[in-house]
Scaffold this motif. Structure first.
Motif, PDB file in Angstrom:
ATOM      1  N   TYR A  36     -33.578  12.236  -0.312  1.00 49.86           N
ATOM      2  CA  TYR A  36     -33.965  12.902   0.899  1.00 49.86           C
ATOM      3  C   TYR A  36     -34.103  14.235   0.807  1.00 49.86           C
ATOM      4  O   TYR A  36     -33.542  15.164   0.241  1.00 49.86           O
ATOM      5  CB  TYR A  36     -33.014  12.288   1.961  1.00 49.86           C
ATOM      6  N   ALA A  37     -35.165  14.647   1.815  1.00 49.79           N
ATOM      7  CA  ALA A  37     -35.404  16.121   1.985  1.00 49.79           C
ATOM      8  C   ALA A  37     -35.343  16.449   3.362  1.00 49.79           C
ATOM      9  O   ALA A  37     -36.071  15.527   4.184  1.00 49.79           O
ATOM     10  CB  ALA A  37     -36.674  16.691   1.370  1.00 49.79           C
ATOM     11  N   GLY A  38     -34.919  17.528   3.822  1.00 52.19           N
ATOM     12  CA  GLY A  38     -34.895  17.752   5.241  1.00 52.19           C
ATOM     13  C   GLY A  38     -36.227  18.391   5.657  1.00 52.19           C
ATOM     14  O   GLY A  38     -36.914  19.375   4.742  1.00 52.19           O
ATOM     15  N   VAL A  39     -36.610  18.395   6.750  1.00 53.13           N
ATOM     16  CA  VAL A  39     -37.864  18.998   7.363  1.00 53.13           C
ATOM     17  C   VAL A  39     -37.645  20.054   8.361  1.00 53.13           C
ATOM     18  O   VAL A  39     -36.582  19.798   9.336  1.00 53.13           O
ATOM     19  CB  VAL A  39     -38.766  18.125   8.112  1.00 53.13           C
ATOM     20  N   ASN A  40     -37.716  21.149   8.096  1.00 53.38           N
ATOM     21  CA  ASN A  40     -37.590  22.342   9.077  1.00 53.38           C
ATOM     22  C   ASN A  40     -38.453  23.201   9.632  1.00 53.38           C
ATOM     23  O   ASN A  40     -39.489  23.142   9.077  1.00 53.38           O
ATOM     24  CB  ASN A  40     -36.529  23.314   8.363  1.00 53.38           C
ATOM     25  N   GLY A 157     -32.140  20.197  19.668  1.00 54.41           N
ATOM     26  CA  GLY A 157     -32.806  20.149  18.471  1.00 54.41           C
ATOM     27  C   GLY A 157     -32.131  20.096  17.261  1.00 54.41           C
ATOM     28  O   GLY A 157     -30.933  19.990  17.256  1.00 54.41           O
ATOM     29  N   GLY A 158     -32.693  20.408  15.966  1.00 60.54           N
ATOM     30  CA  GLY A 158     -32.263  20.207  14.562  1.00 60.54           C
ATOM     31  C   GLY A 158     -30.737  21.106  14.457  1.00 60.54           C
ATOM     32  O   GLY A 158     -29.569  20.868  14.202  1.00 60.54           O
ATOM     33  N   VAL A 159     -31.229  22.449  14.962  1.00 61.46           N
ATOM     34  CA  VAL A 159     -30.165  23.410  14.682  1.00 61.46           C
ATOM     35  C   VAL A 159     -29.155  23.331  15.892  1.00 61.46           C
ATOM     36  O   VAL A 159     -27.876  23.492  15.884  1.00 61.46           O
ATOM     37  CB  VAL A 159     -30.778  24.994  14.720  1.00 61.46           C
ATOM     38  N   GLY A 160     -29.706  23.101  17.118  1.00 70.06           N
ATOM     39  CA  GLY A 160     -29.114  23.254  18.425  1.00 70.06           C
ATOM     40  C   GLY A 160     -27.976  22.315  18.546  1.00 70.06           C
ATOM     41  O   GLY A 160     -26.937  22.405  19.020  1.00 70.06           O
ATOM     42  N   LEU A 284     -30.628  12.028  13.607  1.00 65.92           N
ATOM     43  CA  LEU A 284     -31.936  11.897  13.088  1.00 65.92           C
ATOM     44  C   LEU A 284     -33.248  11.608  13.858  1.00 65.92           C
ATOM     45  O   LEU A 284     -33.008  10.798  14.855  1.00 65.92           O
ATOM     46  CB  LEU A 284     -31.978  10.905  11.765  1.00 65.92           C
ATOM     47  N   ALA A 285     -34.014  12.695  14.105  1.00 66.70           N
ATOM     48  CA  ALA A 285     -35.052  12.499  14.983  1.00 66.70           C
ATOM     49  C   ALA A 285     -36.155  11.603  14.232  1.00 66.70           C
ATOM     50  O   ALA A 285     -37.048  10.942  15.078  1.00 66.70           O
ATOM     51  CB  ALA A 285     -35.803  13.652  15.172  1.00 66.70           C
ATOM     52  N   GLY A 286     -36.123  11.488  13.069  1.00 66.00           N
ATOM     53  CA  GLY A 286     -37.155  10.363  12.437  1.00 66.00           C
ATOM     54  C   GLY A 286     -37.062  10.502  10.858  1.00 66.00           C
ATOM     55  O   GLY A 286     -36.481  11.365  10.226  1.00 66.00           O
ATOM     56  N   GLU A 287     -37.727   9.932  10.184  1.00 64.36           N
ATOM     57  CA  GLU A 287     -37.610   9.460   8.841  1.00 64.36           C
ATOM     58  C   GLU A 287     -39.125   9.062   8.370  1.00 64.36           C
ATOM     59  O   GLU A 287     -39.569   8.130   8.838  1.00 64.36           O
ATOM     60  CB  GLU A 287     -36.613   8.643   8.369  1.00 64.36           C
ATOM     61  N   GLY A 303     -42.772  19.259  19.256  1.00 64.21           N
ATOM     62  CA  GLY A 303     -41.568  19.786  19.917  1.00 64.21           C
ATOM     63  C   GLY A 303     -40.842  18.526  20.612  1.00 64.21           C
ATOM     64  O   GLY A 303     -41.184  17.338  20.505  1.00 64.21           O
ATOM     65  N   HIS A 304     -39.734  18.825  21.057  1.00 67.51           N
ATOM     66  CA  HIS A 304     -38.887  17.762  21.959  1.00 67.51           C
ATOM     67  C   HIS A 304     -38.236  16.891  20.905  1.00 67.51           C
ATOM     68  O   HIS A 304     -37.843  15.809  21.404  1.00 67.51           O
ATOM     69  CB  HIS A 304     -39.572  17.244  22.833  1.00 67.51           C
ATOM     70  N   THR A 305     -38.089  17.288  19.599  1.00 70.09           N
ATOM     71  CA  THR A 305     -37.434  16.477  18.609  1.00 70.09           C
ATOM     72  C   THR A 305     -35.897  16.445  18.847  1.00 70.09           C
ATOM     73  O   THR A 305     -35.417  17.492  18.995  1.00 70.09           O
ATOM     74  CB  THR A 305     -37.814  16.729  17.273  1.00 70.09           C
ATOM     75  N   ARG A 306     -35.257  15.431  19.008  1.00 68.99           N
ATOM     76  CA  ARG A 306     -33.935  15.431  19.100  1.00 68.99           C
ATOM     77  C   ARG A 306     -33.121  15.091  17.772  1.00 68.99           C
ATOM     78  O   ARG A 306     -33.151  14.136  17.151  1.00 68.99           O
ATOM     79  CB  ARG A 306     -33.412  14.128  19.968  1.00 68.99           C
ATOM     80  N   GLY A 307     -32.588  16.103  17.030  1.00 66.09           N
ATOM     81  CA  GLY A 307     -31.913  16.178  15.663  1.00 66.09           C
ATOM     82  C   GLY A 307     -33.093  16.726  14.885  1.00 66.09           C
ATOM     83  O   GLY A 307     -33.951  17.293  15.029  1.00 66.09           O
ATOM     84  N   LYS A 308     -32.769  16.253  13.714  1.00 63.00           N
ATOM     85  CA  LYS A 308     -33.446  16.360  12.476  1.00 63.00           C
ATOM     86  C   LYS A 308     -34.643  15.486  11.815  1.00 63.00           C
ATOM     87  O   LYS A 308     -34.373  14.218  12.196  1.00 63.00           O
ATOM     88  CB  LYS A 308     -32.283  16.796  11.160  1.00 63.00           C
ATOM     89  N   LEU A 309     -35.558  16.014  11.210  1.00 58.56           N
ATOM     90  CA  LEU A 309     -36.197  14.852  10.551  1.00 58.56           C
ATOM     91  C   LEU A 309     -36.123  14.879   9.004  1.00 58.56           C
ATOM     92  O   LEU A 309     -35.883  16.344   8.406  1.00 58.56           O
ATOM     93  CB  LEU A 309     -37.725  15.549  10.735  1.00 58.56           C
TER      94      LEU A 309
END
Length: 321
Positions: A36-40, A157-160, A284-287, A303-309
């Motif tokens: 897996y790789a994170g998307v930032n 968000g991902g950081v938040g 996780l906002a999505g995979e 925008g408006h993603t909850r968490g990380k992709l």
């Protein structure tokens, strides 16, 4: 192996799959089979041709983005002692100029990785850059102490959402800005007060705080200066508007610090302990598959993603998520 590369600066359609040979690790290096790789946000910013990484890599296209990886050690270079083949690892790699995470394998220094013990590969890939940004913003730059009151802009968000959990675990009172549909979620992970940033009087609703962690920048970051209590400070993460907010802070007599996250395996190991003990969890906002990386960038830019992709590689099928 296959990698997803920025072939030109532009919209997400410039991301293209390209083949490459697996590299052989040199002295002190290892090859990781990425699961897996994170998307930032920095990935999308660079792809659009914005920021320092884009400026430094403009003559080196095609270029493979991605700084967050989790996978399994596949091959050791000479002199490597910290890892064994087959061990699960994660790390923030190639930052800020090398990148390389949007790929099926990567060769990196053993010093860039930490072992994953009791934390899934998927969580391990989602953690490094976002987690380190939150950690360093709160504690290294913000000097947050237990009992203080902190405002986190864009808390869902991902950081938040990681910053909310870290600050709460440290004993701080956490106030966040977020849309109303994220308020229940944020309360559940440690926020004590949620404010809708759509409200015209959101600054007044927040009240005085000791620290602002600004993950939005621009006009929102400037407005949040009014929330900083005497002796407090604001740490702003978006680099494109950092100087704007510093200037506005200087005019108001508010200390403002801009920051650029940096790799730190010791801090990463501390965060993994927190995850393993249940003190924090990554939403996780999505995979997406590697081939669907453009869709991940589109979701991020809406925008408006909850968490990380995260991006899923073929190797993920061989190992537990």
């Amino acid at each position: 192996m296959t990698q997803l590369q920025i072939t030109a600066f532009g919209d997400p359609s410039v991301l293209k799959l390209n083949p490459s040979l697996d590299k052989v690790p040199a002295e002190g290096e290892v090859r990781v089979r990425i699961c897996y790789a994170g998307v930032n946000p920095i990935d999308a910013k660079t792809r659009a041709g914005l920021g320092w990484a884009a400026a430094q890599n403009k003559d080196k296209l095609p270029w493979t983005p991605g700084y967050d990886v989790a996978g399994v050690i596949e091959k050791l270079g000479p002199g490597v002692s910290a890892f064994k083949e087959g061990e699960p690892v994660c790390g923030m790699v190639g930052f800020p100029l090398a990148g390389g995470g949007y790929a099926e394998s990567i060769v990196v220094s053993e010093r860039e990785l930490v072992k994953l013990d009791g934390v899934s590969l998927k969580q391990g890939a989602a953690l490094p850059l976002a987690g380190l940004t939150a950690w360093q913003g709160l504690f290294e730059h913000g000097g947050l102490k237990g009992g203080q009151r902190v405002l986190i802009l864009a808390g869902a968000g991902g950081v938040g959402h990681l910053a909310v959990q870290f600050a709460s675990a440290y004993g701080a009172e956490v106030v966040v800005t977020a849309s109303k549909d994220n308020h229940v979620f944020l309360h559940g992970i440690g926020a004590s007060k949620m404010v809708d940033y759509h409200d015209a009087d959101w600054v007044a609703q927040v009240g005085p705080v000791d620290l602002v962690l600004d993950l939005m920048g621009g006009e929102s970051g400037k407005a949040a200066l009014a929330c900083v209590a005497k002796g407090g400070k604001l740490v702003t993460v978006p680099t494109l508007t950092a100087q704007l907010i510093k200037d506005a802070g200087a005019a108001l007599g508010v200390e403002v610090t801009g920051m650029l996250v940096h790799p730190d395996t010791r801090q990463l190991a501390q965060m993994l302990i927190l995850l393993r003990q249940g003190g924090a969890h990554i939403t996780l906002a999505g995979e997406h598959t590697l081939a669907e990386g453009a869709l991940a960038h589109q979701a991020l830019e809406r925008g408006h993603t909850r968490g990380k992709l995260v991006l899923r590689m073929p190797a993920a099928e061989r190992y537990p998520a």
